[in-house]
Design an enzyme around this catalytic site. Structure first.
Site, PDB file in Angstrom:
ATOM      1  N   LYS A  78       4.798  -6.087   2.830  1.00  0.00           N
ATOM      2  CA  LYS A  78       3.659  -6.358   3.709  1.00  0.00           C
ATOM      3  C   LYS A  78       2.379  -6.447   2.894  1.00  0.00           C
ATOM      4  CE  LYS A  78       5.826  -3.115   6.905  1.00  0.00           C
ATOM      5  NZ  LYS A  78       6.468  -2.320   5.835  1.00  0.00           N
TER       6      LYS A  78
ATOM      7  N   GLY B  91       1.241   0.887  -4.186  1.00  0.00           N
ATOM      8  CA  GLY B  91       2.066  -0.047  -4.955  1.00  0.00           C
ATOM      9  C   GLY B  91       3.237   0.609  -5.642  1.00  0.00           C
TER      10      GLY B  91
ATOM     11  N   VAL C 218       0.807  -1.227   0.000  1.00  0.00           N
ATOM     12  CA  VAL C 218       0.000   0.000   0.000  1.00  0.00           C
ATOM     13  C   VAL C 218       0.838   1.274   0.000  1.00  0.00           C
ATOM     14  CG1 VAL C 218      -2.041  -1.039   1.063  1.00  0.00           C
ATOM     15  CG2 VAL C 218      -0.218  -0.112   2.531  1.00  0.00           C
ATOM     16  N   TYR C 219       2.146   1.166   0.100  1.00  0.00           N
ATOM     17  CA  TYR C 219       2.973   2.371   0.048  1.00  0.00           C
ATOM     18  C   TYR C 219       2.859   2.969  -1.360  1.00  0.00           C
ATOM     19  CZ  TYR C 219       5.289   0.961   4.436  1.00  0.00           C
ATOM     20  OH  TYR C 219       5.573   0.604   5.727  1.00  0.00           O
ATOM     21  N   SER C 220       2.345   4.181  -1.415  1.00  0.00           N
ATOM     22  CA  SER C 220       2.114   4.864  -2.695  1.00  0.00           C
ATOM     23  C   SER C 220       1.267   3.998  -3.628  1.00  0.00           C
ATOM     24  CB  SER C 220       3.441   5.230  -3.372  1.00  0.00           C
ATOM     25  OG  SER C 220       4.230   6.028  -2.517  1.00  0.00           O
TER      26      SER C 220
END
Length: 326
Positions: free
Chosen positions: A80, A56, A52-54
């Site tokens: 994660k 993907g 979920v960082y940016s």
């Protein structure tokens, strides 16, 4: 850089990890490439990201940078799964969601396996056994080498790790990633004792107290800082109270006495706490990261560690207090 075993496993990681929370959003390809090169040159091998960082973008950017910079087998890639951008359900640790998320992460990362796959948060809507079964399937399929959890409370971590230890064919929980710093010692109440007892390595996130322990907010909020950002100011604000200021002042005093930066003192303190394997360090640029990595040579004197322990000590009462002495 010194390397440590991740929990009771054979996986060895550098004692500082590189975080990618802002990659693909606030951190562009040029700055990310510079930071990755600095980190690898310093002997680092653990790069932490999440699906979920940016949205993907961090995983995708990491894959682009790795090509030609480092051999895949020399890097420990940790990602994660389990967080979802859904206003009605923040976490989904069901077997179906996790395994689909893993396939998507592998595609963005451009690799056929990840070294450490972590459940991003506890999902109360899914039976824990189902979540853990997804980890076993991922390892058995060869798509994952080691597994961990993130943001689990003490009882949640103990339940998950004990369940995995109870079955010969189950995969041991290698790590737990939790926020831990001089400004946030909450994991010492139950999470850290559980991790130590069960052989789970701790990967501290936000080891610099969301940037506050660098002492840059001591007198004002820098205009280019997270605290001045419309998006991230609420993330920093809880650590700008009077209690936090006293701790930051103590860190700054210790730094002056040692002729190092406040960042070095705060990072060395958490890096060398019992049970800690590798704090995950994020930076805006290569210069910031170089300063953090230069903490490698610093070991805090016992009297300074003790003083910092005292000034930042959280208030623990029943049932943590030793009632036999009262």
């Amino acid at each position: 850089m010194e390397r440590r075993h991740l929990g009771r496993t054979g996986l060895r990681v550098s004692r500082l990890g590189l975080g990618t929370l802002t990659w693909g959003r606030d951190t562009g390809e040029h700055d990310a490439a510079d930071m990755l090169k600095v980190y690898l040159d310093a002997g680092g091998n653990l790069v932490d990201t999440a699906d979920v960082y940016s949205d993907g973008g961090a995983e995708y950017l990491l894959s682009r940078l790795l090509d030609g910079m480092v051999a895949r087998e020399e890097l420990v890639i940790a990602t994660k799964a389990g967080s979802v951008p859904d206003p009605y359900r923040r976490f989904d640790a069901s077997r179906g969601h996790l395994l689909s998320a893993l396939d998507a992460s592998l595609e963005r990362l451009g690799t056929d396996y990840v070294d450490l796959w972590q459940v991003h948060a506890f999902d109360p809507s899914t039976p824990t056994e189902e979540t853990l079964q997804a980890l076993d399937i991922a390892v058995a399929s060869g798509r994952v080498r080691y597994v961990g959890v993130s943001n689990f409370s003490g009882w949640q971590l103990a339940k998950a790790a004990t369940w995995q230890l109870a079955g010969a064919s189950r995969t041991t929980v290698a790590s737990t990633q939790m926020e831990y710093s001089l400004l946030q010692r909450g994991i010492e109440r139950e999470v850290l004792p559980a991790a130590l007892d069960l052989g789970v390595g701790v990967l501290p996130s936000s080891p610099l107290g969301r940037g506050v322990l660098t002492a840059k907010y001591r007198y004002a909020t820098p205009p280019d800082s997270r605290g001045a950002s419309e998006l991230l100011s609420a993330f920093v604000e809880p650590y700008l109270d009077e209690g936090s200021r006293r701790i930051v002042d103590a860190v700054a005093t210790a730094a002056d006495g040692l002729a190092v930066s406040a960042l070095h003192v705060a990072l060395a303190w958490v890096r060398d706490r019992p049970g800690v394997v590798a704090p995950i360090v994020g930076a805006r640029n290569a210069l910031q990261l170089e300063e953090a990595l230069s903490v490698e040579a610093l070991t805090l004197p016992e009297e300074i560690r003790s003083a910092l322990d005292d000034v930042s000590a959280p208030l623990h009462r029943y049932p943590d207090q030793d009632w036999s002495t009262l």
